[in-house]
Design a protein around this motif. Sequence first.
Motif: not given
Length: 206
Positions: A99-116
Amino acid sequence: LGRAYHVRMLEGKESFDRRYAVEPDCDKRTKDGKQIYAEWKALNPNAEPIDIETMTEIEKAADRVNIFNGGEPEVTFLWEDEETGVPMKARVDYLKDGHIYDLKTFSGADMDIDRLLVNHIVKYRYYTQAAVYGSVLPDSTFKFVFQQTGGILNTIVREFPRNLFLYQKGVNNMRHGIRKFADMYAKWGTEPWFDEFEELDRQNAA
């Protein structure tokens, strides 16, 4: 912030502590504050400053996430594109059990998490990155590890299958970019590169 997360979670605490240090809570506009900061800098000449709140957040996240164990962090691949001969390079965040794992950071939770998360993939064109990594490791599975920042500390793992439309869009972007590079290199070599419009402007200016 994203780079600090990468160092701590992929390279480990020792590497993180060598690179980052908690900066003093002082007002650098004042004489005393300047002195305190100068003394801290003298003790940590090569360290990148980080505040205590961010340090605590990153350490909590690292303690919760166990994905980045038992594999190989930041693996570099060098290869030659079969179609064009263009030299290629990619650095994979983490390899583990195919498996290739690629780490991404994100912020905000003003919408459905999957859509975000999809919005982030589209906005920053992460799908092209997935296609490049997939091309060098064709039998691998690509997975995003999304780490939410800002004290919430959500960690979400999402596989990015090759049959997705966005993955195929990434493949198309990758092929277009490689072919463009090959064409421009064949035309300009090691000289400064100009596209068709810039070349026309130069000719008109002359």
